[in-house]
Motif scaffolding. Structure first.
Motif, PDB file in Angstrom:
ATOM      1  N   UNK A  94       0.823  -1.212   0.000  1.00 24.42           N
ATOM      2  CA  UNK A  94       0.000   0.000   0.000  1.00 24.42           C
ATOM      3  C   UNK A  94       0.856   1.261   0.000  1.00 24.42           C
ATOM      4  N   UNK A  95       1.920   1.265   0.801  1.00 21.21           N
ATOM      5  CA  UNK A  95       2.772   2.455   0.908  1.00 21.21           C
ATOM      6  C   UNK A  95       3.639   2.654  -0.324  1.00 21.21           C
ATOM      7  N   UNK A  96       4.074   1.560  -0.936  1.00 17.07           N
ATOM      8  CA  UNK A  96       4.997   1.644  -2.086  1.00 17.07           C
ATOM      9  C   UNK A  96       4.451   0.829  -3.254  1.00 17.07           C
ATOM     10  N   UNK A  97       3.297   1.218  -3.796  1.00 16.67           N
ATOM     11  CA  UNK A  97       2.651   0.400  -4.842  1.00 16.67           C
ATOM     12  C   UNK A  97       3.444   0.307  -6.140  1.00 16.67           C
ATOM     13  N   UNK A  98       4.310   1.279  -6.408  1.00 14.95           N
ATOM     14  CA  UNK A  98       5.068   1.291  -7.658  1.00 14.95           C
ATOM     15  C   UNK A  98       6.448   0.643  -7.519  1.00 14.95           C
ATOM     16  N   UNK A  99       6.776   0.188  -6.335  1.00 19.07           N
ATOM     17  CA  UNK A  99       8.101  -0.364  -6.103  1.00 19.07           C
ATOM     18  C   UNK A  99       8.086  -1.895  -6.118  1.00 19.07           C
ATOM     19  N   UNK A 100       9.239  -2.478  -6.335  1.00 18.89           N
ATOM     20  CA  UNK A 100       9.362  -3.932  -6.419  1.00 18.89           C
ATOM     21  C   UNK A 100       9.233  -4.572  -5.046  1.00 18.89           C
ATOM     22  N   UNK A 101       8.998  -5.882  -5.062  1.00 16.72           N
ATOM     23  CA  UNK A 101       8.911  -6.637  -3.810  1.00 16.72           C
ATOM     24  C   UNK A 101      10.225  -6.526  -3.044  1.00 16.72           C
ATOM     25  N   UNK A 102      11.331  -6.541  -3.734  1.00 14.71           N
ATOM     26  CA  UNK A 102      12.645  -6.434  -3.089  1.00 14.71           C
ATOM     27  C   UNK A 102      12.785  -5.119  -2.335  1.00 14.71           C
ATOM     28  N   UNK A 103      12.357  -4.024  -2.962  1.00  9.59           N
ATOM     29  CA  UNK A 103      12.453  -2.715  -2.317  1.00  9.59           C
ATOM     30  C   UNK A 103      11.489  -2.637  -1.135  1.00  9.59           C
ATOM     31  N   UNK A 104      10.306  -3.221  -1.283  1.00  7.04           N
ATOM     32  CA  UNK A 104       9.348  -3.217  -0.173  1.00  7.04           C
ATOM     33  C   UNK A 104       9.900  -3.969   1.022  1.00  7.04           C
ATOM     34  N   UNK A 105      10.506  -5.114   0.761  1.00  9.26           N
ATOM     35  CA  UNK A 105      11.073  -5.899   1.854  1.00  9.26           C
ATOM     36  C   UNK A 105      12.229  -5.156   2.518  1.00  9.26           C
ATOM     37  N   UNK A 106      13.052  -4.485   1.729  1.00  5.33           N
ATOM     38  CA  UNK A 106      14.159  -3.707   2.284  1.00  5.33           C
ATOM     39  C   UNK A 106      13.626  -2.529   3.092  1.00  5.33           C
ATOM     40  N   UNK A 107      12.561  -1.899   2.600  1.00  5.02           N
ATOM     41  CA  UNK A 107      11.940  -0.778   3.319  1.00  5.02           C
ATOM     42  C   UNK A 107      11.422  -1.226   4.671  1.00  5.02           C
ATOM     43  N   UNK A 108      10.810  -2.414   4.702  1.00  2.00           N
ATOM     44  CA  UNK A 108      10.297  -2.957   5.956  1.00  2.00           C
ATOM     45  C   UNK A 108      11.438  -3.205   6.943  1.00  2.00           C
ATOM     46  N   UNK A 109      12.559  -3.703   6.452  1.00  2.00           N
ATOM     47  CA  UNK A 109      13.721  -3.931   7.308  1.00  2.00           C
ATOM     48  C   UNK A 109      14.223  -2.623   7.916  1.00  2.00           C
ATOM     49  N   UNK A 110      14.340  -1.604   7.076  1.00  2.00           N
ATOM     50  CA  UNK A 110      14.810  -0.296   7.547  1.00  2.00           C
ATOM     51  C   UNK A 110      13.852   0.272   8.589  1.00  2.00           C
TER      52      UNK A 110
END
Length: 210
Positions: free
Chosen positions: A60-76
């Motif tokens: 929802x927060x990053x609909x245009x981003x890849x799964x990899x970036x979403x997972x990295x964002x969650x880690x951060x």
């Protein structure tokens, strides 16, 4: 057998709202530098979906981003949150410790949260919640990602036949009802009126649980 009370964590026991903005801002500052994020930090969007499973949150927060970036964002994001928690920049809701101490005298208490294990552990350790709770359950312990299944796991593992789920979102209310427990909604920071109307009871301060 003691009756069981199953608590949600974010927006129910822990005032996540105090840490939300600084942790999200720090996370999206990183995304602006590394992943081409443009625009403001979507704080209000996150408030609306607070309590949703983490994959749904970042989709929802990053609909245009890849799964990899979403997972990295969650880690951060979780790294930032945990640091803030350990620095005591968060807080439990008013009367939480008093209420938990009183309830634990005659009830067995559990936590069922959509939060990650390390995040939940940071809260439990910082605020010494192990003295009240028999066990903390994270959504990471089940494959479906549904709060109802997490509550069923708690019921099955601990032979629970009566009690309640206390939480602020519809997923908590549904988890109670689908497992034959009472649903107590808390009308705190992230609660939505249209969701709380499905609860058996609604409280406005944890002291009411006593």
């Amino acid at each position: 057998m003691k009756k069981a009370l199953i608590f949600d964590m974010d927006g129910t026991l822990f005032q996540t709202d105090l840490l939300l903005e600084p942790a999200l801002v720090a996370t999206f500052d990183v995304l602006r530098k590394t992943s081409g994020w443009e625009g403001d930090t979507p704080i209000e969007t996150y408030r609306k979906i607070m309590g949703a499973p983490l994959p749904v949150v970042w989709e929802t927060l990053c609909p245009q981003h890849s799964l990899e970036i979403r997972e990295k964002s969650n880690e951060i994001f979780h790294e930032k949150l945990i640091k803030l928690i350990k620095n005591h920049q968060g807080s439990l809701y008013p009367n939480a410790e008093l209420v938990l101490e009183k309830l634990s005298e005659n009830h067995t208490l559990y936590i069922a949260s959509n939060g990650q294990i390390d995040y939940l552990q940071a809260i439990v350790e910082t605020y010494h919640l192990n003295r009240f709770f028999k066990k903390v359950y994270s959504i990471q312990s089940i494959s479906s990602g549904h709060k109802s299944d997490l509550v069923k796991k708690i019921i099955d593992e601990n032979n629970i036949n009566a009690g309640a789920v206390i939480g602020d979102r519809l997923s908590d209310i549904n988890a109670a009802k689908e497992n034959g427990l009472m649903a107590i909604g808390v009308n705190f920071d992230f609660a939505q009126p249209e969701e709380l109307k499905h609860a058996d009871q609604v409280i406005h301060n944890l002291i009411e649980l006593i």
